[in-house]
Design an enzyme around this catalytic site. Structure first.
Site, PDB file in Angstrom:
ATOM      1  CG  LEU A 107      73.074 -16.070   4.352  1.00 22.43           C
ATOM      2  CD1 LEU A 107      74.223 -16.840   4.997  1.00 22.43           C
ATOM      3  CD2 LEU A 107      72.189 -15.436   5.420  1.00 22.43           C
ATOM      4  CG  ASP A 108      73.832  -9.025   2.985  1.00 21.36           C
ATOM      5  OD1 ASP A 108      74.991  -9.260   3.412  1.00 21.36           O
ATOM      6  OD2 ASP A 108      72.979  -8.427   3.659  1.00 21.36           O
ATOM      7  NE  ARG A 109      79.379  -8.172  -3.046  1.00 20.99           N
ATOM      8  CZ  ARG A 109      79.819  -8.813  -4.124  1.00 20.99           C
ATOM      9  NH1 ARG A 109      80.923  -9.528  -4.066  1.00 20.99           N
ATOM     10  NH2 ARG A 109      79.154  -8.728  -5.261  1.00 20.99           N
ATOM     11  CG  ASP A 110      78.840  -6.573   3.006  1.00 24.03           C
ATOM     12  OD1 ASP A 110      79.939  -6.914   2.535  1.00 24.03           O
ATOM     13  OD2 ASP A 110      78.220  -5.556   2.642  1.00 24.03           O
ATOM     14  CB  THR A 111      75.142 -11.786   5.758  1.00 25.07           C
ATOM     15  OG1 THR A 111      74.583 -10.473   5.913  1.00 25.07           O
ATOM     16  CG2 THR A 111      74.636 -12.675   6.874  1.00 25.07           C
TER      17      THR A 111
END
Length: 237
Positions: A107-111
């Site tokens: 999951l990316d940083r903003d998810t």
């Protein structure tokens, strides 16, 4: 299970990230390693790992552990990022386990949302393999209201993402509100949900993974983690 000799336990405990073998030996000498009844273990004792306690707490499971983490926004699935990483949310020993405890997909940083982690490489690859057809559900908050044809486009199996040559597999979109949608995928391409909405002229402002297969967070608070039981792991394979 045949009880392991204590000197073997030094290696087991060290591999679970509790410290180097020298550190673990010192823990034995300090009386921090006991059996299930609280009796201090010594070098010549024979005890199965399942009956070992470290500073009063049960020993972590050996290889094959799977845990779920409710990943907050702002953390990356990396050990090298100079900022906050998901390992910061776990006890330090989980970062040091051998084999390594790795994210199952990313999951990316903003998810935010459900992130699985395991030290079982074969299980990891079974879960993320496109052949598994394991559904993953995301909830996306959008910058603009849905225009109405997104469900048809995503389900068509013909949507092509920018710079790619293979169309996406069909995906299911469920409308929650004019600017919130749930998207169910069976593949996991790079930033796929964000790129899918970009392809239909929208922008994802917030993204949350709700579930993987039949497994969801089950009320687990953001930033918290839980080791999965065998029955829960069965839901993934």
């Amino acid at each position: 299970m045949k009880p392991a000799r204590t000197e073997k336990l030094v290696k087991v405990i060290a591999n679970l990230g509790y410290g180097s073998r020298k550190d673990v030996t010192a823990m034995f000498r300090a009386g921090l390693i006991t059996d299930a009844n609280g009796e201090v273990l010594y070098a010549d004792d024979r005890v199965a790992p399942a009956d070992v306690r470290v500073d009063g707490a049960p020993l972590d499971s050996p290889q094959g552990i799977v845990l779920m983490l409710h990943k907050p926004v702002g953390y990356t699935c990396s050990t090298r990022d100079p900022g906050r990483v998901v390992y910061d949310l776990l006890p330090p020993r989980f970062r040091l386990r051998q084999p390594t405890l790795s994210p199952v997909g990313r999951l990316d940083r903003d998810t935010s949302g459900l992130l699985l982690m395991t030290d079982d490489g074969a299980l990891l690859h079974r879960i993320i393999s496109p052949k598994s057809n394991l559904p993953k559900t995301y909830e996306a908050t959008l910058a603009q209201p849905l225009r109405g044809d997104e469900a048809e486009v995503f389900a068509s199996g013909t949507l092509m993402l920018e710079s790619e040559t293979t169309p996406l597999l069909p995906a299911t979109l469920e409308v929650v509100s004019p600017t919130v949608a749930r998207l169910i995928l069976t593949e996991g391409r790079y930033h796929q949900v964000r790129r899918m909405f970009a392809a239909v002229g929208n922008h994802v402002e917030a993204l949350h993974r709700v579930s993987v297969g039949e497994l969801d967070l089950d009320g687990l608070p953001a930033g918290q983690w839980r080791v999965l039981a065998a029955a829960q792991i069965e839901q993934l394979i």
